[in-house]
Design an enzyme around this catalytic site. Structure first.
Site, PDB file in Angstrom:
ATOM      1  CG  ASP A 112       5.711 -10.965   7.944  1.00 28.70           C
ATOM      2  OD1 ASP A 112       5.030 -11.805   7.330  1.00 28.70           O
ATOM      3  OD2 ASP A 112       5.209 -10.076   8.658  1.00 28.70           O
ATOM      4  CG  ASP A 143       0.908  -7.692   4.896  1.00 25.38           C
ATOM      5  OD1 ASP A 143       0.824  -6.776   4.066  1.00 25.38           O
ATOM      6  OD2 ASP A 143       0.360  -8.801   4.748  1.00 25.38           O
TER       7      ASP A 143
END
Length: 259
Positions: free
Chosen positions: A13, A15
């Protein structure tokens, strides 16, 4: 319990894992550098459909993270891939930004508000009442409803913003039609990403900061999962879920030596 094979491909991922509130997480640059040096296939994933991979590449580069355009996988790209497989050459009414519309155009879709095959809801900072009304009427008229991701809120310096999941709920309330969500935690986003890499789930891992999206999607796609504590999910939150990551680490810096 069967011992897993060595990790050859990485999904992570963005953020909360590589960056947090616009600042790189310590160790993120070393992790990306190690991936590039070893030639390990990898993808940086995001449920945010606002930006194109080129936009995100430039954004990450300004932070000192050298992520190639082809190593960025967004919910918009996964949505376009899904539509191209399911209904190639179709038409769509799209609510979203350049990340979504560019992906749909590149997949050969025509964007129109005249009897489209699909209504596609993505992320935007300026949801228009007029556009939402049009979407509701098109869905009531028979268009199928797709949403890029189920996130209910998104971050901003001022606080939470309504995101795709919240707006989709409004449309569902008005139409009685539930959307098909493409992004995490739908394992489809992971599987299309793995296919893009030519990778296999048995030798791949997912790094995320959220139990309810990243870890769940990785688990359901058959990947080894690593939860980092630099984003949404804290140590005390893990026990609330009926599933567990393969491993919990403080940050992505703890994973550099595994690459």
């Amino acid at each position: 319990m069967t011992e897993r094979r060595a990790i050859e491909s990485w999904l992570t991922d963005m953020d909360g894992v590589l960056i947090h509130e616009g600042v790189p997480v310590p160790g993120a640059d070393a992790f990306i550098k190690r991936l590039r040096e070893t030639g390990r296939p990898f993808l940086v994933l995001t449920n945010n459909s606002i930006y194109t991979p080129r936009d995100l590449h430039a954004r990450l580069s300004r932070m000192g993270l050298d992520v190639p355009v082809e190593s960025i996988w967004t919910s918009a790209l996964a949505t376009a891939k899904f539509l191209d497989n399911q209904h190639p050459g179709g038409t769509a009414y799209a609510i979203g930004e350049a990340g979504l519309t560019t992906a749909l155009h590149d997949a050969g879709y025509v964007l129109t508000d005249a009897d489209p095959d699909f209504v596609i809801l993505g992320e935007t900072r300026t949801y228009s009442f007029e556009a939402l009304t049009k979407a509701i009427r098109l869905i009531n008229g028979g268009a199928r409803f797709i949403a890029t991701n189920p996130d209910n809120t998104g971050p901003s310096p001022e606080g939470a913003l309504p995101a795709t999941g919240s707006v989709a709920a409004l449309i569902t309330k008005a139409t009685g039609k539930e959307p098909y969500f493409i992004g995490k935690p739908n394992p489809l986003m992971m599987r299309t990403g793995l296919n893009a890499l030519g990778a296999h789930s048995e030798t791949s891992a997912m790094i995320g900061d959220r139990m309810d999206t990243d870890i769940l999607a990785g688990l359901e796609a058959g990947l080894e999962t690593f939860l980092v504590l630099t984003g949404v999910t804290g140590t005390a939150d893990i026990s609330q879920y009926p599933f567990r990551p393969t491993r919990v680490v403080d940050s992505i810096a703890d994973l550099v030596d595994l690459v």
